[in-house]
Scaffold this motif. Structure first.
Motif, PDB file in Angstrom:
ATOM      1  N   PHE A   1       0.840  -1.191   0.000  1.00  0.00           N
ATOM      2  CA  PHE A   1       0.000   0.000   0.000  1.00  0.00           C
ATOM      3  C   PHE A   1       0.876   1.242   0.000  1.00  0.00           C
ATOM      4  N   GLY A   2       0.441   2.265  -0.728  1.00  0.00           N
ATOM      5  CA  GLY A   2       1.193   3.515  -0.758  1.00  0.00           C
ATOM      6  C   GLY A   2       2.288   3.460  -1.804  1.00  0.00           C
ATOM      7  N   GLN A   3       3.129   4.448  -1.767  1.00  0.00           N
ATOM      8  CA  GLN A   3       4.214   4.573  -2.734  1.00  0.00           C
ATOM      9  C   GLN A   3       5.467   3.862  -2.253  1.00  0.00           C
ATOM     10  N   GLY A   4       6.109   3.127  -3.141  1.00  0.00           N
ATOM     11  CA  GLY A   4       7.379   2.489  -2.851  1.00  0.00           C
ATOM     12  C   GLY A   4       8.498   3.372  -3.364  1.00  0.00           C
ATOM     13  N   PRO A   5       9.713   2.942  -3.380  1.00  0.00           N
ATOM     14  CA  PRO A   5      10.100   1.585  -3.022  1.00  0.00           C
ATOM     15  C   PRO A   5      10.128   1.371  -1.509  1.00  0.00           C
ATOM     16  N   TYR A   6       9.908   0.129  -1.126  1.00  0.00           N
ATOM     17  CA  TYR A   6       9.874  -0.245   0.285  1.00  0.00           C
ATOM     18  C   TYR A   6      11.232  -0.759   0.760  1.00  0.00           C
ATOM     19  N   PHE A   7      12.048  -1.258  -0.191  1.00  0.00           N
ATOM     20  CA  PHE A   7      13.330  -1.865   0.141  1.00  0.00           C
ATOM     21  C   PHE A   7      14.441  -1.132  -0.612  1.00  0.00           C
TER      22      PHE A   7
END
Length: 167
Positions: free
Chosen positions: A105-111
């Motif tokens: 959910f939401g904008q990445g990047p997450y990693f």
């Protein structure tokens, strides 16, 4: 109990919640002992969403940025609702990541490469992704993707979409 385990190298945390409840996977509580977190080499976090597909529950990860996992080599996130607030700590030894049936959910990047400097192998299973998506670039920053040596995408109808635009 875990603080008495002097040789613990691998741990699976399976989190289950009642229907309709939003819950946070209790990672910080389980890994509060530096004796445990300091020696872990493999960590698998399972949310109940993976086991109750017909009525998925909402299991999210807390911000993990203050955790110390210096020897962690393999991380599996399975059935987790990943929010932009997820901030992984620097995991200097992490070379393999498994992402199984997560929802983002939401904008990445997450990693990012900053927190995953040794990441070389990625396995993505049952990735829920839109046709117009930027694929793995939504999950990982470009530097992190450029360092990968092995990518496996499984049980995904849109493998080309997932891997499109990789460097």
């Amino acid at each position: 109990l875990l603080s008495n385990c002097s040789s613990l190298r691998a741990l699976i945390i399976r989190h289950s919640v009642r229907k309709g409840i939003v819950s946070c996977v209790p990672v910080n509580h389980v890994l509060k002992s530096k004796r445990v977190s300091g020696q872990l080499e493999s960590l698998s976090l399972h949310g109940s969403t993976h086991e109750t597909r017909s009525a998925p529950q909402f299991c999210v990860l807390p911000a993990l940025s203050d955790m110390l996992l210096p020897h962690l080599q393999v991380l599996c996130l399975r059935g987790i609702y990943v929010l932009p607030s997820l901030h992984l700590p620097v995991l200097p030894q992490l070379h393999t990541m498994h992402l199984v049936g997560n929802h983002y959910f939401g904008q990445g990047p997450y990693f990012s490469a900053e927190s995953l400097p040794a990441l070389r192998s990625l396995e993505v299973v049952e990735h829920k992704i839109a046709e117009t998506s930027a694929g793995l670039k939504e999950l990982f920053d470009e530097e992190c993707l450029q360092r990968l040596q092995s990518i496996r995408v499984m049980q995904d109808e849109r493998c080309m979409t997932v891997t499109r635009s990789l460097p």
